[in-house]
Design a protein around this motif. Structure first.
Motif, PDB file in Angstrom:
ATOM      1  N   LEU A 198      -1.670   0.744   0.957  1.00  0.00           N
ATOM      2  CA  LEU A 198      -2.251   0.096  -0.325  1.00  0.00           C
ATOM      3  C   LEU A 198      -3.696   0.126  -0.056  1.00  0.00           C
ATOM      4  O   LEU A 198      -4.589   0.225  -0.862  1.00  0.00           O
ATOM      5  N   GLU A 247       6.174   3.416  -6.567  1.00  0.00           N
ATOM      6  CA  GLU A 247       5.344   3.495  -5.403  1.00  0.00           C
ATOM      7  C   GLU A 247       4.321   4.693  -5.489  1.00  0.00           C
ATOM      8  O   GLU A 247       3.360   4.335  -4.542  1.00  0.00           O
ATOM      9  N   PRO A 281       1.189   2.054  -3.878  1.00  0.00           N
ATOM     10  CA  PRO A 281       2.169   1.573  -2.778  1.00  0.00           C
ATOM     11  C   PRO A 281       2.059   0.502  -2.351  1.00  0.00           C
ATOM     12  O   PRO A 281       0.945  -0.499  -2.676  1.00  0.00           O
ATOM     13  N   THR A 282       3.115  -0.549  -1.852  1.00  0.00           N
ATOM     14  CA  THR A 282       3.061  -1.711  -1.343  1.00  0.00           C
ATOM     15  C   THR A 282       3.014  -2.012   0.072  1.00  0.00           C
ATOM     16  O   THR A 282       2.719  -3.049   0.541  1.00  0.00           O
ATOM     17  N   GLU A 283       3.237  -0.995   0.642  1.00  0.00           N
ATOM     18  CA  GLU A 283       3.141  -0.869   2.173  1.00  0.00           C
ATOM     19  C   GLU A 283       1.689  -1.337   2.474  1.00  0.00           C
ATOM     20  O   GLU A 283       0.754  -0.551   1.945  1.00  0.00           O
ATOM     21  N   ALA A 284       1.188  -2.127   3.333  1.00  0.00           N
ATOM     22  CA  ALA A 284      -0.144  -2.554   3.588  1.00  0.00           C
ATOM     23  C   ALA A 284      -1.058  -1.558   3.777  1.00  0.00           C
ATOM     24  O   ALA A 284      -2.179  -1.451   3.181  1.00  0.00           O
ATOM     25  N   ARG A 328       1.251  -0.884 -11.084  1.00  0.00           N
ATOM     26  CA  ARG A 328       2.113  -2.016 -10.676  1.00  0.00           C
ATOM     27  C   ARG A 328       3.355  -2.188 -11.696  1.00  0.00           C
ATOM     28  O   ARG A 328       4.487  -2.552 -11.406  1.00  0.00           O
ATOM     29  N   THR A 378      -2.265   9.310  -6.420  1.00  0.00           N
ATOM     30  CA  THR A 378      -2.388   7.805  -6.700  1.00  0.00           C
ATOM     31  C   THR A 378      -3.383   7.410  -7.626  1.00  0.00           C
ATOM     32  O   THR A 378      -4.161   8.217  -8.024  1.00  0.00           O
TER      33      THR A 378
END
Length: 205
Positions: free
Chosen positions: A90, A80, A84-87, A75, A154
């Motif tokens: 993530l 990303e 990732p930040t998308e729920a 972070r 990731t």
């Protein structure tokens, strides 16, 4: 400069070194000799009261726990791609951090502790059974994808990778898991990849 406290044979320390390398972050490595109990000294316990490695220091901030450190680095310094930040995305990544601290630790990591480090308090039969369970699950999961989640590497992959790749140290063969073997090779070919004892980097002619 970032400081990373740990031991070169620790898979949990290695996953931090690997992400730092992939993110091209300079850092100072501070060796902690766990065989001499340096992780239990009063000075070290001030950094991590649990007496575990790794610990990462960034400025005046102190971070224990390998999975938590991966989250911080991804972070703070990554993109990303790594966290990732998308729920939903993530959630899928974090799931594998939990699996790493759960089934992977109870399985291949514990088997390595028993055979490689001679930690005889471990129930090796339970660790062997758990290893077979989680490796079979991950192998089937990777049958139709290149990475544990999403369409790119990731921190899920970085978290799970070390102790799975080191499974032979715990007398757990990976021969029956071709999709895992292919995944390991993909990770080794990431730009900036670094190895550790037991995990060799890919050499190019």
């Amino acid at each position: 400069m970032i400081k990373l406290y740990g031991h070169e044979l620790s898979g949990n320390v290695y996953k931090i070194r690997l992400l730092l390398a992939l993110l091209e972050i300079e850092y100072e490595f501070v060796p902690i000799d766990v065989f001499k109990g340096e992780h239990k000294t009063p000075e070290y316990l001030k950094l991590n009261p649990f007496g575990q490695i790794p610990v990462l220091i960034d400025g005046d901030k102190v971070f224990p726990d390998a999975q938590a450190i991966l989250v911080y680095l991804a972070r703070q310094y990554g993109t990303e791609q790594w966290l990732p930040t998308e729920a939903e995305s993530l959630s899928r990544v974090i799931r594998w951090l939990s699996t790493t601290a759960g089934e992977i630790r109870q399985g291949v990591e514990s088997a390595r502790l028993f055979h490689f480090f001679k930690v005889r308090t471990i129930d090796i039969d339970a660790a062997t059974q758990k290893s077979a369970f989680i490796l079979d699950l991950i192998n089937r999961h990777l049958a139709d994808r290149e990475w544990l989640e999403l369409e790119h590497p990731t921190i899920a992959d970085i978290a799970a990778f070390p102790y799975i790749a080191l499974a032979p140290d715990g007398q757990v063969s990976l021969e029956e898991y071709p999709y895992i073997v292919a995944w390991i090779e993909r990770i080794k070919r990431l730009p900036g990849f670094v190895g550790m004892p037991g995990i060799e980097a890919v050499t190019t002619a």
